[in-house]
Design a protein around this motif. Structure first.
Motif, mmCIF file in Angstrom:
data_model
loop_
_atom_site.group_PDB
_atom_site.id
_atom_site.type_symbol
_atom_site.label_atom_id
_atom_site.label_comp_id
_atom_site.label_asym_id
_atom_site.label_seq_id
_atom_site.Cartn_x
_atom_site.Cartn_y
_atom_site.Cartn_z
ATOM 1 N N ILE A 186 54.396 33.688 4.148
ATOM 2 C CA ILE A 186 53.173 33.261 4.850
ATOM 3 C C ILE A 186 52.953 34.138 6.090
ATOM 4 O O ILE A 186 51.845 34.612 6.357
ATOM 5 N N ALA A 187 54.039 34.379 6.840
ATOM 6 C CA ALA A 187 53.912 35.197 8.053
ATOM 7 C C ALA A 187 53.493 36.612 7.698
ATOM 8 O O ALA A 187 52.690 37.224 8.401
ATOM 9 N N TRP A 188 54.023 37.145 6.602
ATOM 10 C CA TRP A 188 53.676 38.505 6.189
ATOM 11 C C TRP A 188 52.171 38.596 5.927
ATOM 12 O O TRP A 188 51.511 39.538 6.374
ATOM 13 N N VAL A 189 51.649 37.583 5.227
ATOM 14 C CA VAL A 189 50.211 37.579 4.921
ATOM 15 C C VAL A 189 49.397 37.483 6.215
ATOM 16 O O VAL A 189 48.433 38.231 6.415
ATOM 17 N N ILE A 190 49.811 36.576 7.114
ATOM 18 C CA ILE A 190 49.101 36.462 8.402
ATOM 19 C C ILE A 190 49.170 37.799 9.151
ATOM 20 O O ILE A 190 48.163 38.294 9.663
ATOM 21 N N GLY A 191 50.352 38.395 9.170
ATOM 22 C CA GLY A 191 50.529 39.676 9.866
ATOM 23 C C GLY A 191 49.646 40.756 9.269
ATOM 24 O O GLY A 191 49.057 41.565 9.992
ATOM 25 N N ALA A 192 49.544 40.773 7.939
ATOM 26 C CA ALA A 192 48.720 41.790 7.275
ATOM 27 C C ALA A 192 47.244 41.584 7.622
ATOM 28 O O ALA A 192 46.535 42.530 7.953
ATOM 29 N N ILE A 193 46.807 40.331 7.564
ATOM 30 C CA ILE A 193 45.385 40.052 7.831
ATOM 31 C C ILE A 193 45.036 40.348 9.295
ATOM 32 O O ILE A 193 43.975 40.889 9.605
ATOM 33 N N CYS A 194 45.955 39.997 10.199
ATOM 34 C CA CYS A 194 45.659 40.157 11.631
ATOM 35 C C CYS A 194 45.986 41.561 12.144
ATOM 36 O O CYS A 194 45.783 41.848 13.320
ATOM 37 N N GLN A 254 47.049 54.657 17.570
ATOM 38 C CA GLN A 254 46.248 55.758 17.027
ATOM 39 C C GLN A 254 47.137 56.946 16.650
ATOM 40 O O GLN A 254 46.991 57.544 15.589
ATOM 41 N N ARG A 255 48.092 57.267 17.544
ATOM 42 C CA ARG A 255 48.938 58.421 17.281
ATOM 43 C C ARG A 255 49.847 58.173 16.087
ATOM 44 O O ARG A 255 50.055 59.069 15.267
ATOM 45 N N MET A 256 50.397 56.977 15.979
ATOM 46 C CA MET A 256 51.275 56.685 14.847
ATOM 47 C C MET A 256 50.503 56.849 13.538
ATOM 48 O O MET A 256 51.023 57.348 12.554
ATOM 49 N N ARG A 257 49.270 56.413 13.541
ATOM 50 C CA ARG A 257 48.444 56.544 12.342
ATOM 51 C C ARG A 257 48.205 58.029 12.046
ATOM 52 O O ARG A 257 48.317 58.464 10.908
ATOM 53 N N ALA A 258 47.905 58.792 13.106
ATOM 54 C CA ALA A 258 47.640 60.219 12.925
ATOM 55 C C ALA A 258 48.889 60.959 12.442
ATOM 56 O O ALA A 258 48.792 62.032 11.860
ATOM 57 N N LEU A 259 50.065 60.370 12.679
ATOM 58 C CA LEU A 259 51.294 60.999 12.216
ATOM 59 C C LEU A 259 51.583 60.664 10.755
ATOM 60 O O LEU A 259 52.511 61.197 10.157
ATOM 61 N N GLY A 260 50.794 59.730 10.219
ATOM 62 C CA GLY A 260 50.950 59.413 8.800
ATOM 63 C C GLY A 260 51.541 58.043 8.518
ATOM 64 O O GLY A 260 51.895 57.742 7.383
ATOM 65 N N LEU A 261 51.670 57.214 9.541
ATOM 66 C CA LEU A 261 52.263 55.894 9.335
ATOM 67 C C LEU A 261 51.210 54.888 8.855
ATOM 68 O O LEU A 261 50.106 54.831 9.394
ATOM 69 N N THR A 262 51.569 54.107 7.842
ATOM 70 C CA THR A 262 50.696 53.022 7.399
ATOM 71 C C THR A 262 50.920 51.849 8.354
ATOM 72 O O THR A 262 51.804 51.026 8.154
ATOM 73 N N VAL A 263 50.117 51.812 9.385
ATOM 74 C CA VAL A 263 50.369 50.918 10.509
ATOM 75 C C VAL A 263 50.359 49.444 10.105
ATOM 76 O O VAL A 263 51.231 48.669 10.522
ATOM 77 N N TRP A 264 49.396 49.056 9.274
ATOM 78 C CA TRP A 264 49.306 47.620 8.943
ATOM 79 C C TRP A 264 50.556 47.141 8.229
ATOM 80 O O TRP A 264 51.006 46.013 8.424
ATOM 81 N N ARG A 265 51.174 48.033 7.416
ATOM 82 C CA ARG A 265 52.355 47.634 6.666
ATOM 83 C C ARG A 265 53.523 47.352 7.622
ATOM 84 O O ARG A 265 54.259 46.375 7.477
#
Ligand SMILES: Nc1ncnc2c1ncn2[C@@H]1O[C@H](COP(=O)(O)OP(=O)(O)OP(=O)(O)O)[C@@H](O)[C@H]1O
Ligand SMILES: [Mg+2]
Lengths: 247, 334
Positions: B97-105, B196-207
């Motif tokens: 449940i927490a994983w789903v909440i974390g993904a949505i938020c 922003q930088r983590m995303r630009a480095l290629g990280l799938t941030v939401w995961r």
């Protein structure tokens, strides 16, 4: 290696990218020149996916990546540095580089191991620190290093993902002449097969490092060619004298 | 980046010894208070992991704890399945449940993240309150504790249960440190510093955010299981948003993003509550004043304040001591 076709972007009534088509071969070093507000950074943002173009496409290594999100383009080898430092401020130089290297080596989302202790991460960090002259500051926090060194780290973080194409947004902006000279050495340290797209304000430096030059004005490509041709271009002189002298 | 330092180790050892001493010597009432502190400690470790190291200020951790408690109660008391299996299911269900909440938020930040998690928490509360299987307002009773008679331990005894909670809290602390010092935890810290930088480095941030939120949810679920076993009765009040709010108060009171701080916060909060409610019903008022004083002081909670004052000094003393020790060794070698 990196190509745009008819890229177009407006912010409301402001047309910031006009039908931009560029093509970079593997290992090419291209410098983008252009006055303030010409749309250089906006072009970078569209290349990496932080902005979506209104029309046109971006191709990386022969594949259309226009619809890919930022992270996936990055994982395919596209990396950038920012005009305004975009670092991990509370962390050390080593940790900044490690975060990037961890993503590249696939250690960034592992629960069972510490990415920072991986030999492959250490190897990249050491190599990049050498390339961008960060070794003396490796254990210092970002808050403890000077602005010039932060600019080096800004490029270092982008390099630590071992990209195929590296975009640098005014890497020498705001640093003194001797640092600019250092940047020239830095470029010489980079592998020749790395494709580079560099936004640069310093004309001399630009002519020095570029294989090819693109000049943007009001979002439009007004020149595309080799440095010798750019040096003699009347149009370029006009733009340069018109608005760069005071920049 | 989470780092241990001399002061953190010192406080950790002191807290563990104090808890152990209390668990071995206290009478019934003292043991109840200790158990309450330890369960709260588990919950606030879960919260500090996401709020202090991911910038995800969650207002649904109380509800997650409630979910853990209810799943445990349903599976063990209602379905009659063995407590260890019920515990594992409670932890797993809360994690999912927490994983789903974390993904949505994961795309929302700041106040929006807080509100989104609050909304999820309230939904869980309303559901538990209204669905008949959860016993509504009356809650569920007849919940049994884990059976450790195989090892000669009777958890129905308060002292044994307090020691059990101490062991769980210790294990959870270790797991939290390991998580924060894993590739996943490092990336989470990177995201908190510069998404922003983590995303630009290629990280799938939401995961990364969802994964850590899920792990944190598992810990919150475990706190819920302990709470259910402790009181042996649960009611929807456990999922009320005030529980989440209190957990956040404890984290901030102790020191956000320090792990050790929230442990101090948990002890301070429960002790303050019991001491003050002995002479006035308005203990909330006093806790409020203490919190305001701590926040106004500009320090990062009680522990942050202590670390700013003595952390560096202790570190230097330790370094000097090791250096001297090494020199002596060199001398004795020669
Ligand atoms: N998000 C935005 N919304 C609206 N307008 C924007 C936005 N980003 C940029 N602009 C505008 O687009 C134009 C181009 O901006 P851009 O930052 O790309 O210029 P630049 O060539 O990088 O300039 P500089 O040399 O100053 O960095 C400017 O007029 C700027 O004000
Ligand atoms: Mg710019």
């Amino acid at each position: 290696m990196l190509e745009t076709r008819n890229l177009d972007k407006s912010f409301g009534a402001v047309h910031v990218t006009r039908d931009v088509s560029l093509k970079l071969e593997r290992g090419e070093r291209r410098v983008i020149l252009g006055p303030n507000g010409a749309g250089k950074t906006t072009l970078f943002n569209q290349l990496v996916g932080e902005l979506t173009p209104d029309s046109g496409s971006v191709h990386l290594a022969g594949e259309d990546v226009t619809a890919l999100p930022v992270a996936r383009r990055a994982r395919r080898g596209l990396s950038r540095s920012y005009q305004k430092n975009t670092l991990f401020d509370g962390l050390t130089v080593e940790e900044n580089l490690s975060l990037a290297a961890a993503v590249h080596t696939g250690n960034a989302s592992q629960l069972w191991s510490d990415s920072f202790t991986k030999p492959e991460v250490h190897e990249i960090v050491a190599e990049v620190a050498e390339q961008v002259n960060l070794m003396p500051y490796i254990h210092a926090r970002v808050s403890e290093i000077s602005y010039g060194v932060r600019r080096q780290l800004e490029v270092g973080v982008a390099l630590a993902t071992r990209p195929l194409v590296l975009l640098m947004d005014e890497p020498t902006s705001g640093v003194g002449p001797e640092m600019s000279k250092g940047f020239h050495d830095l470029l010489n340290n980079l592998p020749r097969d790395l494709t580079l797209l560099i936004i640069e304000h310093d004309m001399d430096l630009a002519f020095d490092v570029a294989d090819t030059i693109t000049v943007l004005n009001y979002g439009e490509v007004v020149f595309d060619g080799v440095p010798e041709a750019a040096r003699n271009s009347k149009l370029l002189k006009e733009i340069y004298l018109g608005s760069w002298e005071d920049a | 980046m989470f780092r241990h330092n001399a002061l953190r180790y010192a406080v950790l050892v002191a807290l563990s010894l104090a808890a152990l001493f209390q668990a071995l010597t206290a009478e019934y009432f003292g043991l109840e208070i200790l158990t309450e502190i330890l369960i709260l400690a588990v919950l606030v470790l879960a919260l500090d992991m996401v709020a202090g190291f991911g910038g995800q200020v969650s207002l649904c951790h109380g509800a997650l704890m409630g979910v853990g408690a209810y799943v445990y109660a349903l599976v063990s008391a209602k379905a009659g399945i063995a407590p260890p299996v019920a515990m594992a299911s409670a932890v797993a269900v809360t994690g999912v449940i927490a994983w789903v909440i974390g993904a949505i938020c994961s795309r929302s930040h700041g106040i929006y993240f807080i509100m989104a998690t609050l909304a999820f928490g309230q939904m869980a509360y309303a559901y538990v309150f209204e669905a008949p299987v959860f016993g509504g307002d009356d809650g569920l009773s007849g919940i049994s504790r884990l059976d450790l008679s195989l090892f000669g331990i009777d958890l129905d005894d308060s002292r044994s249960f307090a020691l059990f909670c101490l062991a769980v809290a210790g294990a959870v602390y270790g797991a939290s440190v390991m998580t924060l010092q894993s590739g996943l935890g490092r990336s989470l810290t990177g995201v908190m510093h510069n998404e922003q930088r983590m995303r630009a480095l290629g990280l799938t941030v939401w995961r990364v955010k969802a994964d850590v939120f899920g792990l944190s949810g598992m810990i919150a679920g475990l706190a819920g299981v302990l709470a259910a076993q402790h009181v042996m009765y649960i009611s929807p009040g456990l999922l009320s948003w005030t529980v989440s709010g209190e957990a956040l108060v404890v984290v901030i009171l102790g020191g956000l993003g320090t792990l050790v701080g929230p442990l101090i916060g948990a002890a301070a909060f429960v002790l303050l509550k019991h001491e003050i409610s002995a002479w006035t019903d308005h203990w909330h008022l006093v806790v409020g004043v203490v919190l305001i004083a701590v926040v106004m002081s500009g320090a990062n909670g009680i522990f942050g304040w202590a670390e700013a004052r003595w952390g560096g000094w202790l570190e230097r003393r330790m370094a000097d001591a090791t250096r001297k020790h090494e020199q002596e060794e060199v001398v004795s070698d020669a």
